[in-house]
Design a protein around this motif. Sequence first.
Motif, PDB file in Angstrom:
ATOM      1  N   UNK A  62     -17.620   2.331  -5.887  1.00  0.00           N
ATOM      2  CA  UNK A  62     -17.029   3.079  -6.998  1.00  0.00           C
ATOM      3  C   UNK A  62     -17.040   2.232  -8.274  1.00  0.00           C
ATOM      4  N   UNK A  63     -16.825   0.943  -8.139  1.00  0.00           N
ATOM      5  CA  UNK A  63     -16.850   0.046  -9.298  1.00  0.00           C
ATOM      6  C   UNK A  63     -18.255  -0.029  -9.892  1.00  0.00           C
ATOM      7  N   UNK A  64     -19.261  -0.120  -9.034  1.00  0.00           N
ATOM      8  CA  UNK A  64     -20.653  -0.123  -9.529  1.00  0.00           C
ATOM      9  C   UNK A  64     -20.973   1.177 -10.254  1.00  0.00           C
TER      10      UNK A  64
ATOM     11  N   UNK B  65     -11.227  -3.373  -9.116  1.00  0.00           N
ATOM     12  CA  UNK B  65     -11.568  -4.764  -8.849  1.00  0.00           C
ATOM     13  C   UNK B  65     -10.464  -5.435  -8.029  1.00  0.00           C
ATOM     14  N   UNK B  66      -9.210  -5.181  -8.398  1.00  0.00           N
ATOM     15  CA  UNK B  66      -8.097  -5.747  -7.633  1.00  0.00           C
ATOM     16  C   UNK B  66      -8.061  -5.168  -6.223  1.00  0.00           C
ATOM     17  N   UNK B  67      -8.308  -3.874  -6.105  1.00  0.00           N
ATOM     18  CA  UNK B  67      -8.256  -3.226  -4.792  1.00  0.00           C
ATOM     19  C   UNK B  67      -9.341  -3.773  -3.869  1.00  0.00           C
ATOM     20  N   UNK B  68     -10.515  -4.046  -4.408  1.00  0.00           N
ATOM     21  CA  UNK B  68     -11.584  -4.630  -3.594  1.00  0.00           C
ATOM     22  C   UNK B  68     -11.177  -6.012  -3.089  1.00  0.00           C
TER      23      UNK B  68
ATOM     24  N   UNK C 232       6.317   3.782  -0.831  1.00  0.00           N
ATOM     25  CA  UNK C 232       6.437   2.417  -1.340  1.00  0.00           C
ATOM     26  C   UNK C 232       7.366   2.408  -2.531  1.00  0.00           C
ATOM     27  N   UNK C 233       6.971   3.031  -3.604  1.00  0.00           N
ATOM     28  CA  UNK C 233       7.801   3.130  -4.800  1.00  0.00           C
ATOM     29  C   UNK C 233       7.094   4.082  -5.723  1.00  0.00           C
ATOM     30  N   UNK C 234       7.834   4.898  -6.433  1.00  0.00           N
ATOM     31  CA  UNK C 234       7.187   5.877  -7.300  1.00  0.00           C
ATOM     32  C   UNK C 234       6.332   6.800  -6.463  1.00  0.00           C
ATOM     33  N   UNK C 235       5.058   6.952  -6.853  1.00  0.00           N
ATOM     34  CA  UNK C 235       4.132   7.814  -6.121  1.00  0.00           C
ATOM     35  C   UNK C 235       3.257   7.049  -5.146  1.00  0.00           C
ATOM     36  N   UNK C 236       3.386   5.717  -5.102  1.00  0.00           N
ATOM     37  CA  UNK C 236       2.519   4.932  -4.235  1.00  0.00           C
ATOM     38  C   UNK C 236       2.907   5.134  -2.774  1.00  0.00           C
ATOM     39  N   UNK C 237       1.904   5.253  -1.902  1.00  0.00           N
ATOM     40  CA  UNK C 237       2.145   5.437  -0.480  1.00  0.00           C
ATOM     41  C   UNK C 237       1.181   4.567   0.310  1.00  0.00           C
ATOM     42  N   UNK C 238       1.554   4.294   1.565  1.00  0.00           N
ATOM     43  CA  UNK C 238       0.702   3.525   2.463  1.00  0.00           C
ATOM     44  C   UNK C 238      -0.001   4.500   3.398  1.00  0.00           C
ATOM     45  N   UNK C 239      -1.308   4.415   3.490  1.00  0.00           N
ATOM     46  CA  UNK C 239      -2.072   5.298   4.363  1.00  0.00           C
ATOM     47  C   UNK C 239      -2.998   4.442   5.204  1.00  0.00           C
ATOM     48  N   UNK C 240      -3.632   5.075   6.182  1.00  0.00           N
ATOM     49  CA  UNK C 240      -4.568   4.346   7.023  1.00  0.00           C
ATOM     50  C   UNK C 240      -5.801   3.909   6.258  1.00  0.00           C
ATOM     51  N   UNK C 241      -6.503   2.864   6.761  1.00  0.00           N
ATOM     52  CA  UNK C 241      -7.653   2.311   6.055  1.00  0.00           C
ATOM     53  C   UNK C 241      -8.738   3.342   5.760  1.00  0.00           C
ATOM     54  N   UNK C 242      -9.089   4.148   6.738  1.00  0.00           N
ATOM     55  CA  UNK C 242     -10.181   5.092   6.531  1.00  0.00           C
ATOM     56  C   UNK C 242      -9.809   6.134   5.495  1.00  0.00           C
ATOM     57  N   UNK C 243      -8.574   6.635   5.562  1.00  0.00           N
ATOM     58  CA  UNK C 243      -8.143   7.651   4.609  1.00  0.00           C
ATOM     59  C   UNK C 243      -8.099   7.083   3.189  1.00  0.00           C
ATOM     60  N   UNK C 244      -7.661   5.833   3.067  1.00  0.00           N
ATOM     61  CA  UNK C 244      -7.613   5.207   1.749  1.00  0.00           C
ATOM     62  C   UNK C 244      -9.023   5.071   1.182  1.00  0.00           C
ATOM     63  N   UNK C 245      -9.978   4.654   1.998  1.00  0.00           N
ATOM     64  CA  UNK C 245     -11.365   4.526   1.547  1.00  0.00           C
ATOM     65  C   UNK C 245     -11.907   5.884   1.113  1.00  0.00           C
ATOM     66  N   UNK C 246     -11.590   6.927   1.873  1.00  0.00           N
ATOM     67  CA  UNK C 246     -12.056   8.270   1.504  1.00  0.00           C
ATOM     68  C   UNK C 246     -11.446   8.711   0.182  1.00  0.00           C
ATOM     69  N   UNK C 247     -10.179   8.333  -0.029  1.00  0.00           N
ATOM     70  CA  UNK C 247      -9.539   8.717  -1.286  1.00  0.00           C
ATOM     71  C   UNK C 247     -10.224   8.048  -2.472  1.00  0.00           C
ATOM     72  N   UNK C 248     -10.522   6.760  -2.343  1.00  0.00           N
ATOM     73  CA  UNK C 248     -11.198   6.044  -3.427  1.00  0.00           C
ATOM     74  C   UNK C 248     -12.578   6.652  -3.671  1.00  0.00           C
ATOM     75  N   UNK C 249     -13.280   6.989  -2.623  1.00  0.00           N
ATOM     76  CA  UNK C 249     -14.599   7.615  -2.773  1.00  0.00           C
ATOM     77  C   UNK C 249     -14.498   8.934  -3.525  1.00  0.00           C
TER      78      UNK C 249
END
Length: 741
Positions: free
Chosen positions: A723-725, A702-705, A16-33
């Motif tokens: 994760x926010x809780x 909060x924004x990501x949710x 995307x830009x810098x270090x940001x990347x687009x990944x699949x939904x499940x992988x992104x959720x696992x990363x946040x966890x």
Amino acid sequence: MSSLGTDGGGATYNSVSGDAVVVGPLLMAQHIEGIQLPPAAPAAPPCQGPPPTRVFVNRTEELAGLRDAALALAADPEPGVVMVVGVGGVGKTQLVAQAVRRELTRLFPDGQLYVDLEDHRRDGAVDLAAVLGGFLRALGVHKDYVPGRLAERTALFRSVAAPLRLLVKVDNVQHAPEARALVPPQGLLVVTGRRALPSLLMDGAVLIDVAPLDEAAGTELVRRWYADADEGTAADVVRLCAGHPLALRAAVEWLAARPQLTLDDVVRDLTAGRYGTGDDGAREAMGVAMGASGGATQDGVGASGGPAQDGVGEAVDAVLDAVVAEVSDDTRHLYDLFGVLPGTTATADLLRAVGAIRVDAGLGELLSSRLAVLVESADRPLRYRLHDVVRAHARQCARALPEERRRSLLRLVVDFYADAAAHGDALVLGARFRIQPPPVRPLAELGAQKALFTGGADALEWLDAERDNLQAVIRVAADEGWHQEVWRLCESLWALYHSRKHLADCVESGLLGIEAAQHEARPDVEIRMRNQVARAAYELGDLDRAESQLDAATGLLELAGDPRLSGVVWESRGLIALARGRSEATPRAVGERAEEARQLFERALAANRAVPDPHGVVVQSYNVAQALVAGERWTDALGVLDEAAEVARATGDEPMLPRIDLVRAQAFVGLGSLDRAVAATAAAADRAASLKLFAKLDQALELLAALADRAEDRPLRAACEEKLRELRRNMGLEPPAAPPA
């Protein structure tokens, strides 16, 4: 730091830009966890306040009254207030401490909070925001989550304390609003003061009146301290001290340090008036300090007063004269220093810096004589203070010092704090733009046994712990006409004001800094001071006041030598323009404000490039991008953010990167690219977590949710919300879950 998606095992993603990347939904959720959060603070309830002494007599009626009131109020779901009233030093705080040990702890098991309002009182007014900030931190709220405004701190205190049965103990309350602001949502508030406050009584507060000890109780107390005392002689001491516990304790402690004397010697000397010949001014000062004079307060008529209490004041004055007359010369010098100090507490390092010798021995003698008390804190250096009655006596004694001597001591105090604050500022905010030169004295020279602080976090804690003293020092330096020291302190304390949101302090000291700059004909300093006041007013929501200060600063810019001074003014004006734009009613008005802000930020950016100041360039580029996003110029904003991120990475300005990613996410949302907005926000969360910028991590989650909800990505939304809780729970904003039965 690892990029998102690099450990997904075959996941596809696009840069995307810098270090940001687009990944699949499940992988992104696992990363946040998998984001690592700080552990929750230990769940031990706070236990603040002076401890009870082992020797305590009488007060049966008062203890019973406190117990009965607490029992009745504990059974009521509504919070209760108990008001403990008596002259200064009569033992109100100790009475409460005894009641806590005997009854109150079990009734209010979720913790005890304590504050002495004299530590936060300036010109008669209490800084309630500072008091509530201390309470919030004691209840486990992380410093990054303590808001700046009084209303916000009040609301957060009520939210955090809502499920808790708390006991709040507050000494030296003078006016009812001070007490009302500190009532816990449920539990009990116990306040001490020198006069009853009728409006609190009308609210249902229970009154406990504490009088001096009668002869029998006083005699028992003296004989428990001094077992060999003859009963008649002990009774004479009680009469001479007017039954005042502080005077009795000081007299017996003074005697204990002189084994060659007897209690009869104390009686003889006090009866002869050997140490009781203080002038009328000292008598009057002691009477006022103890609340001995009758009459009305702002809140109503005093509960007590008259000749009997005037006698108490004279008795305490006589005993303090006796004790101080017999201490060593070094200890007397320390006592005089406490009388000169602008603030209420002192560390051993400060006392050594202002010329005291044998400091440890002298402090020990003041403590053993009950002239000073130790202020302990789990996370801050040891501090010493005089009881407020004793402090009034010490300040009266200090007035007798030669004026040149008094001013020289004050100057040493001011210089110590000016140098220490400058070192603290440098550690907290690094190589930011400053007008003042670095302090001449190295940090190691300010601490006799070890450095006052080491890293930035430690320096910020020291500044926060010394905040009330620092504010008092600024006022004294202004009164004495030491203008350079006034503005130096104000400039250095921006590190504290901005980080801990002591915004009212920033306004108060900044106005003194403006006057100091005008006295010294320093337009550059005046610009800096006016900008600091404007930024504090902006954060307090007073945009008109902020603009007024910036108007005055703008008129001085042509006299300023460093272009960064114009940069800070344009930046502040741009922030105000953005704030006004957020409140505009029409899209056209919002767009006009956004363009106004962009132009102002561009001017600030040019000023920082002219120096050059890399951090300033990154900050102003970030601000330009915010204005572009507000004006819906999404693509332009992304280009500016890419350049800002490149400079930030090249110069090691890591804390700016999550901020840049969050604005980048807003730009992607504007372009309709939710997947890239999600990736940028996740990158912001990743960076904020690694840098321990927990408020930014909260904002990113909060924004990501919200983005996951818009994209109907249920796994990611659930991961963010959980994760926010967890984050807010660990930051002290939510009570921990109850253990399983």
